[in-house]
Design a protein around this motif. Structure first.
Motif, mmCIF file in Angstrom:
data_model
loop_
_atom_site.group_PDB
_atom_site.id
_atom_site.type_symbol
_atom_site.label_atom_id
_atom_site.label_comp_id
_atom_site.label_asym_id
_atom_site.label_seq_id
_atom_site.Cartn_x
_atom_site.Cartn_y
_atom_site.Cartn_z
ATOM 1 N N ASP A 1 0.825 -1.279 0.285
ATOM 2 C CA ASP A 1 0.069 -0.597 0.227
ATOM 3 C C ASP A 1 1.097 1.343 0.228
ATOM 4 O O ASP A 1 0.345 2.438 -0.480
ATOM 5 C CB ASP A 1 -0.665 -0.256 1.210
ATOM 6 C CG ASP A 1 -2.175 -1.125 0.698
ATOM 7 O OD1 ASP A 1 -2.605 -0.742 -0.287
ATOM 8 O OD2 ASP A 1 -2.815 -1.497 2.146
ATOM 9 N N ASP A 2 2.044 0.665 0.252
ATOM 10 C CA ASP A 2 2.748 2.461 0.607
ATOM 11 C C ASP A 2 3.487 2.604 -0.503
ATOM 12 O O ASP A 2 3.406 4.350 -0.987
ATOM 13 C CB ASP A 2 4.211 2.273 1.747
ATOM 14 C CG ASP A 2 3.727 2.556 3.020
ATOM 15 O OD1 ASP A 2 2.496 2.521 3.423
ATOM 16 O OD2 ASP A 2 4.523 2.005 4.233
ATOM 17 N N VAL A 3 4.028 1.685 -0.921
ATOM 18 C CA VAL A 3 4.990 1.758 -2.405
ATOM 19 C C VAL A 3 3.743 2.447 -3.743
ATOM 20 O O VAL A 3 3.523 3.290 -4.111
ATOM 21 C CB VAL A 3 5.089 0.130 -2.519
ATOM 22 C CG1 VAL A 3 5.791 0.717 -4.661
ATOM 23 C CG2 VAL A 3 6.304 0.298 -1.689
ATOM 24 N N MET A 4 2.935 1.565 -3.527
ATOM 25 C CA MET A 4 1.023 2.237 -4.661
ATOM 26 C C MET A 4 1.257 3.210 -4.589
ATOM 27 O O MET A 4 0.532 4.623 -5.215
ATOM 28 C CB MET A 4 0.074 1.256 -4.255
ATOM 29 C CG MET A 4 -0.365 0.030 -4.632
ATOM 30 S SD MET A 4 0.427 -0.177 -6.725
ATOM 31 C CE MET A 4 -0.996 0.218 -7.133
ATOM 32 N N ALA A 5 1.055 4.019 -2.854
ATOM 33 C CA ALA A 5 0.651 5.543 -3.019
ATOM 34 C C ALA A 5 1.657 6.185 -3.365
ATOM 35 O O ALA A 5 1.615 7.159 -4.017
ATOM 36 C CB ALA A 5 0.874 5.443 -1.114
ATOM 37 N N VAL A 6 3.071 5.435 -2.821
ATOM 38 C CA VAL A 6 3.741 7.036 -3.881
ATOM 39 C C VAL A 6 3.762 6.467 -4.702
ATOM 40 O O VAL A 6 4.029 8.078 -5.666
ATOM 41 C CB VAL A 6 5.261 5.957 -3.273
ATOM 42 C CG1 VAL A 6 6.628 6.982 -3.245
ATOM 43 C CG2 VAL A 6 5.669 6.507 -1.578
ATOM 44 N N LEU A 7 3.407 5.813 -5.562
ATOM 45 C CA LEU A 7 4.074 5.669 -7.627
ATOM 46 C C LEU A 7 2.594 6.954 -7.251
ATOM 47 O O LEU A 7 2.371 7.333 -8.911
ATOM 48 C CB LEU A 7 3.702 4.375 -7.838
ATOM 49 C CG LEU A 7 4.644 3.525 -7.395
ATOM 50 C CD1 LEU A 7 4.696 2.014 -8.127
ATOM 51 C CD2 LEU A 7 6.536 4.635 -7.881
#
Lengths: 226, 226
Positions: free
Chosen positions: B108-114
DNA sequence: CAGGATTAGATACTCTCTGTCTCTTATTGA
DNA sequence: TCAATAAGAGACAGAGAGTATCTAATCCTG
């Protein structure tokens, strides 16, 4: 009212050669080129000019002079700078697909492809690539489709040798090494290093396709093997 | 000999407002701006013009008119178009580093950053990015360094939760999702899809850092595993 | 081989934009 | 109050894209 060109005077038969054109033979005028001969000369001149001054300083006038002709001849064939530059690139660039490496080892094959791709990037300055992309809005698909095809061939052979599991390989993964190389080239504006290529292959690509980077992960290269 | 501007006549006190400027109040002339007030207005105008027409059609004249001033005022501050555009971008763009997501889950964190990165890409057309890169020759390093930093923070937290093994994470891998997103944006000239983001994360990033893509494989999925 | 069709090559021309410069005058600060 | 600063207006020079027009070299067909 327009002032028009000479009405009758022949264009000064002696020594009216273009400034620094690729030598129109000598002394007299070169015979008038046509068809493929002319088109080849135009594209060659465009490529030379592109290499010499880069895309941002590429002018139609410059290409015309180098080809020993005039702008109108260029505009008759290509609607603008970008199309001319693209045509020049296609006309000269050897395709990665021309020789698919087959060393019997996946890592070596991939490295060979990436080196080939790097070489062909180097022929086009980043300035040129950005300029083209800015004017074309998008990368011509045919230039993008070649590489994944080549990679799939290499991977298929590796799978036959039992080096990788083809089931793990998605199109995205096959395209990955090329994409990363292109990205780096676009961003840094410089040709990428060998270390960078090794990183891509050993840290990212081989692990993803399930082939351990042979001998150690020290990157750059590996010890004697088998 | 130069023909110079009016010598004594005041610039027509009534209705001489700039064509379509952001409304210099009404009727009369707006008071003359200076310092930060002016600079902000200039950068805002530049950004608006950039969004409106794109980099390739961005003209100093256009920005000046939009800002209700003249080219000289721009050239006093920035030496050329590229620097002005870059300054406008920096002036407005919210940094990815401003809010590092912390959902308690790596994916979820990575998707949010992307997604954040995608949003901020969308504000700058590909045309603009290419144009800038072509003129700057290389990406300003500070714009590149933010993302890997953010990713490392996220990864560190994930490691503390036991989701990943930090030992597997190289700087190259941390930069990977951002690089791929940027590459796609540059090449296709369009904003990337959610599916693309999922592919990056599930097929490439998570496997590399040793975290299995959670639950649903419905996205782009992968062969049955474990 | 003659005569018509094509188009290369030369050049002029219009437009747009960059970057520079000069001038007048509003605003600031001492 | 007054001098220093710089905003805003616009002229200007130069480069380059793209278009148009003309002459004549070359090709092609009969």
């Amino acid at each position: 009212m327009r002032i028009q060109a000479f009405k009758t005077a022949p264009p000064a038969p002696t020594s009216s050669a273009p400034p620094s054109a690729p030598a129109p033979a000598e002394g007299g005028r070169r015979s008038r080129r046509r068809g493929t001969t002319l088109e080849d000369a135009l594209l060659r001149a465009a490529w030379e000019e592109l290499s010499a001054v880069g895309y941002s300083k590429l002018t139609m006038e410059g290409v015309a002079v180098r080809a020993g002709t005039s702008k109108a001849v260029l505009y008759r064939r290509w609607p603008n700078r970008a199309q001319l530059a693209l045509a020049a690139y296609r006309h000269r660039a050897p395709s990665v697909a021309d020789q698919i490496p087959d060393t019997g080892d996946l890592r070596d094959d991939v490295m060979a492809v990436l080196r080939h791709l790097r070489r062909s990037s180097e022929e086009m300055s980043p300035d040129t690539l950005h300029g083209l992309l800015a004017e074309l809005r998008t990368m011509p698909p045919d230039l993008m489709e070649v590489l994944p095809g080549v990679m799939m061939t290499i991977l298929r052979r590796a799978a036959e040798r039992g080096e990788v599991d083809l089931g793990k390989v998605t199109p995205r993964i096959a395209a990955l090494p090329g994409d990363l190389l292109r990205h780096q080239f676009l961003i840094t504006g410089r040709s990428v290093s060998d270390d960078f290529l090794s990183e891509i292959v050993d840290e990212i690509f081989l692990p993803l396709v399930g082939a351990a980077p042979r001998g150690g992960l020290d990157a750059t290269r590996r010890p004697a093997d088998e």
